[in-house]
Design an enzyme around this catalytic site. Structure first.
Site: not given
Ligand code: PBG
Length: 322
Positions: A188, A243
């Site tokens: 991520k 992601k």
């Molecule tokens: C946080 C989380 C995020 C997303 C999913 N879970 C955002 C972040 O890490 O700040 C992002 C998903 C998206 O942008 O569609 N646990």
């Protein structure tokens, strides 16, 4: 071979179907609430009653799973995120309501603290704002267990702490939840494409100018993603996730090749908003570009894709097959 439709069809290597799609949804407290997310046209935060209707629609379109994100009211946010693992919290209640009405729908939950912390970080912080790994993992385990107890099928830690997959796996095993799957957000990235999501769940203001660079991955790195995946595989992750998706096709390819594990990808909010904005301006054709974007993610090696376009795509695919 490309001159005729039949030969193009015969040599097509990848096909997008509703089996590839997972629908992310935002749930908020209350009844008959439908709050559009301004930066994600077409996406709304829904109260449970309306969410169940949405899930019914998804099921009719043969979408197999949804992933749940809560919008937590400010009064329930705290430094230590204790709302995250309350037995009858918003997420826990939503999970059991969905499973009761739609037992065959896969319910995936987000294991991370950002909707619950007053500072908007995914974990607990020290006095300098630094996110504390081990203290956070303890809370994530409680959160994951509360989701499993409520009936979640898959828990998905998206927090990027070290050791959380192993800790959650151990807790699930010892609480008679052996078949609960762990979908690890393995790679991520600290991406700027999460902006619209943070508006949707309401963590944007809490986070302010702080960043997540001290735990999410540097977009400049790719070998590190393999290293992260190796840790998660050894700790018992069932599924590895990359992601964002569209900008990180090389990472999807690499992780799928290296581990041959179920590999998912998340077409994130910013990817959705870009395509949607261009489509709304008639700069791009929506259906063709969205399908191309998802097919590319699949071609790179993803077995399933989380996408805010899931319902639209499933409809297009159904209509095309008639
Ligand atoms: C946080 C989380 C995020 C997303 C999913 N879970 C955002 C972040 O890490 O700040 C992002 C998903 C998206 O942008 O569609 N646990």
């Amino acid at each position: 071979m490309r001159s005729d439709k039949f030969s193009r069809s015969l040599m097509r290597e990848n096909q997008l179907t509703s089996d590839d799609l997972i629908l992310p949804v935002f749930v908020l407290d209350g009844i008959k609430k439908n709050e559009p997310v301004q930066s994600m046209p077409g996406v709304s935060r829904l109260s449970l009653d309306l969410l169940l209707k949405k899930i019914h629609e998804a099921q009719e379109l043969k979408i197999n799973a949804v992933t749940l994100f809560p919008v937590i009211e400010d009064q329930y946010k705290s430094e230590n995120a204790h709302e995250a693992f309350r037995d009858d919290g918003l997420v826990q209640n939503t999970i059991s309501a969905i499973k009761k009405e739609f037992p065959d729908m896969g319910v995936i939950t987000d294991v991370a603290l950002d909707p619950y912390t007053s500072h908007g970080q995914d974990g607990l912080i020290d006095k300098n704002g630094y996110v504390l790994n081990d203290e956070t993992v303890d809370v994530l385990v409680k959160q994951a267990l509360s989701h499993a107890e409520a009936g979640a099928d898959v828990v998905a830690p998206s927090d990027m702490m070290d050791g959380r997959v192993g800790a959650i796996r151990e807790a699930l095993e010892s609480h008679d939840k052996k078949n609960i799957k762990i979908l690890s957000y393995t790679a991520k990235y600290a991406s700027s494409f999460y902006g619209p999501f943070r508006e949707a769940v309401g963590s944007k203001n809490n986070l302010g100018n702080a960043s997540k660079d001290s735990y999410q991955m540097d977009p400049a790195n790719s070998d590190e993603a393999v290293h992260e995946a190796l840790l998660d595989v050894n700790e018992g992750a069932d599924i590895l996730m990359v992601k964002p998706a569209g900008l990180y096709l090389d990472i999807i390819y690499k992780i799928k090749k290296e581990f041959n594990k179920p590999t998912f990808a998340y077409q994130v909010s910013g990817e959705y908003s870009m395509l949607k904005a261009a489509a709304q301006n008639n700069w791009l054709g929506e259906k063709a570009t969205v399908i191309e974007s998802l097919l590319s993610i699949k071609r790179a090696g993803a077995d399933a894709i989380l996408s805010y376009f899931a319902v639209d795509v499933a409809k297009w695919l159904r209509d095309d097959s008639h």
